[in-house]
Design an enzyme around this catalytic site. Structure first.
Site, PDB file in Angstrom:
ATOM      1  NE  ARG A   1       5.202   0.621  -6.699  1.00 24.32           N
ATOM      2  CZ  ARG A   1       4.497   1.724  -6.475  1.00 24.32           C
ATOM      3  NH1 ARG A   1       3.743   1.831  -5.418  1.00 24.32           N
ATOM      4  NH2 ARG A   1       4.545   2.738  -7.323  1.00 24.32           N
TER       5      ARG A   1
ATOM      6  CG  ASP B   1      -2.047   1.012   1.038  1.00 23.33           C
ATOM      7  OD1 ASP B   1      -2.730   0.935  -0.006  1.00 23.33           O
ATOM      8  OD2 ASP B   1      -2.240   1.886   1.898  1.00 23.33           O
TER       9      ASP B   1
ATOM     10  CG  ASP C   1       5.293   9.178 -10.587  1.00 25.94           C
ATOM     11  OD1 ASP C   1       5.517   9.204  -9.371  1.00 25.94           O
ATOM     12  OD2 ASP C   1       5.305   8.124 -11.263  1.00 25.94           O
TER      13      ASP C   1
HETATM   14  P1  IMP Z   1      -2.045   1.773  -3.943  1.00 30.67           P
HETATM   15  O1  IMP Z   1      -0.779   1.489  -3.226  1.00 30.67           O
HETATM   16  O2  IMP Z   1      -2.218   0.977  -5.191  1.00 30.67           O
HETATM   17  O3  IMP Z   1      -3.230   1.777  -3.050  1.00 30.67           O
HETATM   18  O4  IMP Z   1      -1.871   3.241  -4.534  1.00 30.67           O
HETATM   19  C1  IMP Z   1      -2.115   4.364  -3.803  1.00 30.67           C
HETATM   20  C2  IMP Z   1      -2.079   5.609  -4.630  1.00 30.67           C
HETATM   21  O5  IMP Z   1      -0.940   6.354  -4.220  1.00 30.67           O
HETATM   22  C3  IMP Z   1      -1.940   5.480  -6.128  1.00 30.67           C
HETATM   23  O6  IMP Z   1      -3.166   5.308  -6.751  1.00 30.67           O
HETATM   24  C4  IMP Z   1      -1.342   6.836  -6.454  1.00 30.67           C
HETATM   25  O7  IMP Z   1      -2.315   7.831  -6.391  1.00 30.67           O
HETATM   26  C5  IMP Z   1      -0.410   7.073  -5.301  1.00 30.67           C
HETATM   27  N1  IMP Z   1       0.919   6.525  -5.600  1.00 30.67           N
HETATM   28  C6  IMP Z   1       1.490   5.430  -5.039  1.00 30.67           C
HETATM   29  N2  IMP Z   1       2.715   5.208  -5.566  1.00 30.67           N
HETATM   30  C7  IMP Z   1       2.906   6.186  -6.483  1.00 30.67           C
HETATM   31  C8  IMP Z   1       3.986   6.478  -7.375  1.00 30.67           C
HETATM   32  O8  IMP Z   1       5.015   5.794  -7.458  1.00 30.67           O
HETATM   33  N3  IMP Z   1       3.810   7.559  -8.142  1.00 30.67           N
HETATM   34  C9  IMP Z   1       2.707   8.341  -8.111  1.00 30.67           C
HETATM   35  N4  IMP Z   1       1.669   8.100  -7.330  1.00 30.67           N
HETATM   36  C10 IMP Z   1       1.775   7.033  -6.493  1.00 30.67           C
END
Ligand code: IMP
Length: 216
Positions: A191, A79, A165
Site C-alpha cells: 500500500r 484494494d 501480517d
Molecule cells: P481490502 O483492501 O480492504 O479489501 O483488504 C483486503 C484484505 O487483504 C484485508 O482484509 C486483509 O485480509 C488483507 N490485507 C491487505 N493488506 C494487508 C496488510 O497490509 N497486512 C495484512 N493483511 C492485509
C-alpha cells in the site's frame, strides 16, 4: 480552496496511513464518512485493480449525484490482498472474505499455515498486492500498483499491523510484517508503494488540471 481527495475506505488504520503518506501533496484528505457519502459497494471484480475501480467509480457517481460540494474532488480507492504461490495465489481478491469475513485473523492465519504444512521454505513464496484507482474531477481514471514479496512463516509472530501480517515473513528485515513498526511497514508495504506512485501521479496531474482550470 485546497483540492480535496476522497478516499473510499471505512478502515481507520488505512486512512491514517493514507493521510500520513499523502500529507505533503497539499490536498485535503477525507474519508467517505467525512464527506457524508454512503454507498453499498459490491466488490465482485476478479482482480485487485477491477475492485479498486468499482469502489472509486461508485463513490464518484455518488458524489456527482450529491451536487456540487465535492464536485472538484479526486476520488481514490484501494484494494489489496495476499497471494500465496503454493496455493495458486489464494486467498487473493478474497483475502478479507477468506473463511468468512467475520472469522478472526488468527484462525485464518493458522489455517493457511496448516495448508502449507511440510512445504519447504523455497516454495512458501507470497506477496501482498495493492491497486489504487483514481477518478479525477474531469472523469479521467487511472490506477497505480504496489507489491511486497515475502514468504509464509511457519508460525504467527508479532503484534503490530493487521490481517495476515503475523505470518508474512519479510526477508529484507528477517522478521514478519507484524514485527515491524508502522513506519517501517509504510516504507516497504504494497500500500505504501502504491500510494507513493499515486502521490507522484497526482502531483503531476493536479498541477496540469489546475493550470488548465486557471487558464479558463
Ligand atoms: P481490502 O483492501 O480492504 O479489501 O483488504 C483486503 C484484505 O487483504 C484485508 O482484509 C486483509 O485480509 C488483507 N490485507 C491487505 N493488506 C494487508 C496488510 O497490509 N497486512 C495484512 N493483511 C492485509
Amino acid at each position: 480552496m485546497k483540492p480535496k481527495i476522497i478516499f473510499a475506505t471505512g478502515n481507520a488504520g488505512k486512512l491514517r496511513e493514507i493521510k500520513e503518506i499523502l500529507s505533503d501533496t497539499g490536498m485535503e484528505i477525507l474519508s467517505m464518512k467525512e464527506a457524508g457519502i454512503h454507498a453499498d459497494i459490491v466488490e465482485d471484480g476478479t482482480t485487485f485493480e477491477e475492485n479498486a475501480y468499482i469502489k472509486a467509480e461508485t463513490i464518484a457517481r455518488a458524489l456527482a449525484a450529491d451536487g456540487a460540494e465535492y464536485g472538484g474532488a479526486v476520488v481514490l480507492a484501494d484494494d489489496s490482498g495476499l497471494e500465496i504461490d503454493y496455493l495458486h495465489k489464494e486467498p487473493g481478491v478474497y483475502s478479507a472474505r477468506y473463511m468468512g469475513a467475520d472469522t478472526p485473523y488468527d484462525v485464518k492465519c493458522r489455517n493457511l499455515i496448516e495448508r502449507l504444512e511440510g512445504v519447504p521454505d523455497e516454495k512458501r513464496t507470497a506477496r501482498f498486492v495493492c491497486a489504487i484507482a483514481a477518478v479525477m474531477p474531469d472523469g479521467e481514471t487511472f490506477a497505480t500498483h504496489g507489491t511486497i514479496e515475502g514468504k509464509i512463516d511457519h508460525e504467527e509472530k508479532g503484534d503490530n499491523g493487521f490481517g495476515y501480517d503475523p505470518i508474512f515473513y519479510v526477508p529484507e528485515y528477517g522478521c514478519t510484517m507484524a514485527q515491524l513498526t508502522e513506519e517501517q511497514k509504510n516504507r516497504i508495504s504494497h500500500r505504501g508503494r502504491a500510494l507513493e506512485a499515486m502521490k507522484e501521479e497526482l502531483k503531476k496531474r493536479m498541477s496540469e488540471y489546475y493550470e488548465d482550470t486557471d487558464r479558463q
